[in-house]
Design a protein around this motif. Structure first.
Motif, PDB file in Angstrom:
ATOM      1  N   GLU A 149       5.353 -14.524   0.139  1.00 29.79           N
ATOM      2  CA  GLU A 149       6.582 -14.024   0.346  1.00 29.79           C
ATOM      3  C   GLU A 149       7.154 -12.921  -0.340  1.00 29.79           C
ATOM      4  O   GLU A 149       7.454 -11.882   0.409  1.00 29.79           O
ATOM      5  N   HIS A 150       6.471 -12.426  -1.325  1.00 32.67           N
ATOM      6  CA  HIS A 150       6.643 -11.079  -1.978  1.00 32.67           C
ATOM      7  C   HIS A 150       6.045  -9.927  -1.042  1.00 32.67           C
ATOM      8  O   HIS A 150       6.640  -8.959  -0.698  1.00 32.67           O
ATOM      9  N   LEU A 151       4.763 -10.325  -0.510  1.00 29.75           N
ATOM     10  CA  LEU A 151       4.173  -9.137   0.126  1.00 29.75           C
ATOM     11  C   LEU A 151       4.862  -9.173   1.498  1.00 29.75           C
ATOM     12  O   LEU A 151       4.836  -8.123   2.109  1.00 29.75           O
ATOM     13  N   GLU A 152       5.271 -10.351   2.113  1.00 28.66           N
ATOM     14  CA  GLU A 152       6.034 -10.149   3.460  1.00 28.66           C
ATOM     15  C   GLU A 152       7.202  -9.426   3.191  1.00 28.66           C
ATOM     16  O   GLU A 152       7.605  -8.482   4.110  1.00 28.66           O
ATOM     17  N   TRP A 153       7.923  -9.564   2.062  1.00 29.91           N
ATOM     18  CA  TRP A 153       9.185  -8.542   2.037  1.00 29.91           C
ATOM     19  C   TRP A 153       8.851  -7.037   1.993  1.00 29.91           C
ATOM     20  O   TRP A 153       9.417  -6.439   2.611  1.00 29.91           O
ATOM     21  N   LEU A 154       7.728  -6.732   1.275  1.00 24.70           N
ATOM     22  CA  LEU A 154       7.219  -5.341   1.373  1.00 24.70           C
ATOM     23  C   LEU A 154       6.833  -5.084   2.605  1.00 24.70           C
ATOM     24  O   LEU A 154       7.065  -3.960   3.211  1.00 24.70           O
ATOM     25  N   LEU A 155       5.961  -5.817   3.474  1.00 20.90           N
ATOM     26  CA  LEU A 155       5.663  -5.317   4.677  1.00 20.90           C
ATOM     27  C   LEU A 155       6.482  -5.252   5.603  1.00 20.90           C
ATOM     28  O   LEU A 155       6.687  -4.349   6.547  1.00 20.90           O
ATOM     29  N   ASP A 156       7.549  -6.144   5.669  1.00 20.89           N
ATOM     30  CA  ASP A 156       8.565  -5.906   6.589  1.00 20.89           C
ATOM     31  C   ASP A 156       9.463  -4.750   6.357  1.00 20.89           C
ATOM     32  O   ASP A 156       9.938  -4.182   7.587  1.00 20.89           O
ATOM     33  N   ARG A 157       9.428  -3.905   5.430  1.00 22.40           N
ATOM     34  CA  ARG A 157      10.115  -2.582   5.074  1.00 22.40           C
ATOM     35  C   ARG A 157       9.195  -1.617   5.394  1.00 22.40           C
ATOM     36  O   ARG A 157       9.416  -0.503   5.867  1.00 22.40           O
ATOM     37  N   LEU A 158       7.675  -1.696   5.111  1.00 22.09           N
ATOM     38  CA  LEU A 158       6.857  -0.689   5.252  1.00 22.09           C
ATOM     39  C   LEU A 158       6.005  -0.626   6.565  1.00 22.09           C
ATOM     40  O   LEU A 158       5.663   0.303   6.813  1.00 22.09           O
ATOM     41  N   GLU A 159       5.875  -1.628   7.233  1.00 26.31           N
ATOM     42  CA  GLU A 159       5.214  -1.715   8.523  1.00 26.31           C
ATOM     43  C   GLU A 159       5.601  -0.832   9.490  1.00 26.31           C
ATOM     44  O   GLU A 159       5.123  -0.156  10.118  1.00 26.31           O
ATOM     45  N   PRO A 160       7.085  -0.455   9.730  1.00 26.14           N
ATOM     46  CA  PRO A 160       7.604   0.237  10.619  1.00 26.14           C
ATOM     47  C   PRO A 160       7.210   1.773  10.146  1.00 26.14           C
ATOM     48  O   PRO A 160       7.522   2.541  11.000  1.00 26.14           O
ATOM     49  N   LYS A 161       6.771   1.891   9.047  1.00 26.20           N
ATOM     50  CA  LYS A 161       6.433   3.151   8.540  1.00 26.20           C
ATOM     51  C   LYS A 161       4.865   3.458   8.183  1.00 26.20           C
ATOM     52  O   LYS A 161       4.587   4.431   7.537  1.00 26.20           O
ATOM     53  N   THR A 162       4.199   2.612   9.014  1.00 26.08           N
ATOM     54  CA  THR A 162       2.760   2.781   8.802  1.00 26.08           C
ATOM     55  C   THR A 162       2.031   4.050   8.938  1.00 26.08           C
ATOM     56  O   THR A 162       1.234   4.502   7.973  1.00 26.08           O
ATOM     57  N   ASP A 163       2.417   4.722   9.813  1.00 30.96           N
ATOM     58  CA  ASP A 163       1.811   6.268  10.026  1.00 30.96           C
ATOM     59  C   ASP A 163       2.226   7.238   8.929  1.00 30.96           C
ATOM     60  O   ASP A 163       1.363   7.794   8.364  1.00 30.96           O
ATOM     61  N   SER A 164       3.381   7.079   8.656  1.00 33.06           N
ATOM     62  CA  SER A 164       3.896   7.949   7.533  1.00 33.06           C
ATOM     63  C   SER A 164       3.011   7.406   6.212  1.00 33.06           C
ATOM     64  O   SER A 164       2.676   8.409   5.254  1.00 33.06           O
ATOM     65  N   ILE A 165       2.956   6.192   6.008  1.00 29.67           N
ATOM     66  CA  ILE A 165       2.420   5.760   4.672  1.00 29.67           C
ATOM     67  C   ILE A 165       1.031   6.137   4.701  1.00 29.67           C
ATOM     68  O   ILE A 165       0.222   6.345   3.789  1.00 29.67           O
ATOM     69  N   ARG A 166      -0.057   6.134   5.812  1.00 27.08           N
ATOM     70  CA  ARG A 166      -1.412   6.404   6.081  1.00 27.08           C
ATOM     71  C   ARG A 166      -1.559   7.771   5.481  1.00 27.08           C
ATOM     72  O   ARG A 166      -2.328   8.110   4.968  1.00 27.08           O
ATOM     73  N   SER A 167      -0.472   8.617   6.167  1.00 26.70           N
ATOM     74  CA  SER A 167      -0.619  10.037   5.630  1.00 26.70           C
ATOM     75  C   SER A 167      -0.455  10.280   4.064  1.00 26.70           C
ATOM     76  O   SER A 167      -1.190  11.058   3.614  1.00 26.70           O
ATOM     77  N   LEU A 168       0.546   9.516   3.513  1.00 28.73           N
ATOM     78  CA  LEU A 168       0.651   9.643   2.331  1.00 28.73           C
ATOM     79  C   LEU A 168      -0.339   9.190   1.275  1.00 28.73           C
ATOM     80  O   LEU A 168      -1.082   9.806   0.490  1.00 28.73           O
ATOM     81  N   VAL A 169      -1.244   8.311   1.858  1.00 21.47           N
ATOM     82  CA  VAL A 169      -2.405   7.520   1.020  1.00 21.47           C
ATOM     83  C   VAL A 169      -3.614   8.589   1.349  1.00 21.47           C
ATOM     84  O   VAL A 169      -4.625   8.367   0.672  1.00 21.47           O
ATOM     85  N   GLU A 170      -3.634   9.344   2.323  1.00 23.84           N
ATOM     86  CA  GLU A 170      -4.694  10.446   2.484  1.00 23.84           C
ATOM     87  C   GLU A 170      -4.547  11.302   1.437  1.00 23.84           C
ATOM     88  O   GLU A 170      -5.619  11.848   0.757  1.00 23.84           O
ATOM     89  N   LYS A 171      -3.317  11.573   0.740  1.00 30.11           N
ATOM     90  CA  LYS A 171      -3.146  12.650  -0.128  1.00 30.11           C
ATOM     91  C   LYS A 171      -2.987  11.971  -1.547  1.00 30.11           C
ATOM     92  O   LYS A 171      -3.288  12.667  -2.453  1.00 30.11           O
ATOM     93  N   TRP A 172      -2.559  10.790  -1.758  1.00 30.60           N
ATOM     94  CA  TRP A 172      -2.395  10.381  -3.143  1.00 30.60           C
ATOM     95  C   TRP A 172      -2.940   8.584  -3.003  1.00 30.60           C
ATOM     96  O   TRP A 172      -3.322   8.200  -2.017  1.00 30.60           O
ATOM     97  N   TYR A 173      -3.147   8.251  -4.278  1.00 34.66           N
ATOM     98  CA  TYR A 173      -3.507   7.020  -4.314  1.00 34.66           C
ATOM     99  C   TYR A 173      -2.531   5.951  -3.842  1.00 34.66           C
ATOM    100  O   TYR A 173      -1.313   6.045  -4.467  1.00 34.66           O
ATOM    101  N   GLY A 174      -2.779   4.861  -3.207  1.00 34.34           N
ATOM    102  CA  GLY A 174      -1.476   4.019  -2.967  1.00 34.34           C
ATOM    103  C   GLY A 174      -2.288   2.593  -2.554  1.00 34.34           C
ATOM    104  O   GLY A 174      -3.545   2.327  -2.453  1.00 34.34           O
ATOM    105  N   ASP A 175      -1.509   1.467  -3.143  1.00 32.43           N
ATOM    106  CA  ASP A 175      -2.059   0.024  -2.950  1.00 32.43           C
ATOM    107  C   ASP A 175      -0.902  -0.770  -3.102  1.00 32.43           C
ATOM    108  O   ASP A 175       0.287  -0.348  -3.192  1.00 32.43           O
ATOM    109  N   PHE A 176      -1.283  -1.873  -2.885  1.00 32.69           N
ATOM    110  CA  PHE A 176      -0.270  -3.201  -2.963  1.00 32.69           C
ATOM    111  C   PHE A 176      -0.915  -3.598  -4.353  1.00 32.69           C
ATOM    112  O   PHE A 176      -1.889  -4.292  -4.342  1.00 32.69           O
ATOM    113  N   PHE A 177       0.024  -3.657  -5.264  1.00 30.46           N
ATOM    114  CA  PHE A 177      -0.719  -4.289  -6.553  1.00 30.46           C
ATOM    115  C   PHE A 177       0.367  -5.656  -6.837  1.00 30.46           C
ATOM    116  O   PHE A 177       1.519  -5.474  -6.690  1.00 30.46           O
TER     117      PHE A 177
END
Length: 143
Positions: A66-94
Motif C-alpha cells: 500500500e505504501h508503494l502504491e501510494w508512491l507510484l500513484d503520484r510518481l508514475e505520471p512523471k516517469t519520464d522526468s524521474i528517469r531523467s533525474l535518476v540519470e543525473k543523481w541516485y534514486g531509489d524506492f527505499f
C-alpha cells in the motif's frame, strides 16, 4: 507476529537542488536538504550530500504494498522526468520493514512489481529490529 513498513522515493547527489526537483515533479517533498547544511540547530554535523525524499504518509501498520502504491500513484505520471533525474543523481524506492519479533516479511504482487520495474528505479528492502523506524530527515546512507 507484527510487521510495520515504510516506503520512500529518494533522490540524492552532491549537486542536486531540492527546489529544482519540486518544480520538475510538481511535488513537495516530505524532507529535503542541501549538501553542507547543518542537520539542525541541535547538531553540529553537516549533510554529506543533497537529498529529496517523498515518503508515503500511510500508517506504518499498513502493508508495504500500500505504501508503494501510494508512491507510484503520484510518481508514475512523471516517469519520464524521474528517469531523467535518476540519470543525473541516485534514486531509489527505499522500503523499511520493522518486525517486533524479528520474524515476517512482505509480499509484493506481480502487478505491483511490473509497475515498479517500468519506473526503472531500484527497489531497496531494509530490515530493522524492533527499535522502530529511522527518522525521515536523517542522512541517507551511502549506496
Amino acid at each position: 507476529m507484527s510487521i510495520r513498513s515504510r516506503a520512500t522515493f529518494r533522490l540524492n547527489g552532491d549537486e542536486l537542488r531540492p527546489d529544482e526537483i519540486n518544480k520538475i515533479l510538481g511535488l513537495e517533498p516530505t524532507s529535503s536538504g542541501l549538501k553542507g547544511e547543518r542537520f539542525s540547530t541541535r547538531h553540529n554535523g553537516v549533510r554529506r550530500t543533497s537529498f529529496w525524499l517523498l515518503q508515503s504518509p500511510l500508517d506504518a501498520s499498513q502493508p508495504l504494498e500500500e505504501h508503494l502504491e501510494w508512491l507510484l500513484d503520484r510518481l508514475e505520471p512523471k516517469t519520464d522526468s524521474i528517469r531523467s533525474l535518476v540519470e543525473k543523481w541516485y534514486g531509489d524506492f527505499f522500503c523499511g520493514l520493522f518486525s517486533e519479533d524479528l520474524q515476517g516479511g512482505a509480499t509484493i504482487e506481480p502487478s505491483l512489481l511490473r509497475r515498479l520495474a517500468q519506473m526503472g528505479i531500484p527497489l531497496v528492502l531494509d530490515l530493522y529490529p524492533p527499535e522502530g523506524p529511522p527518522k525521515v530527515d536523517e542522512e541517507i546512507p551511502d549506496s
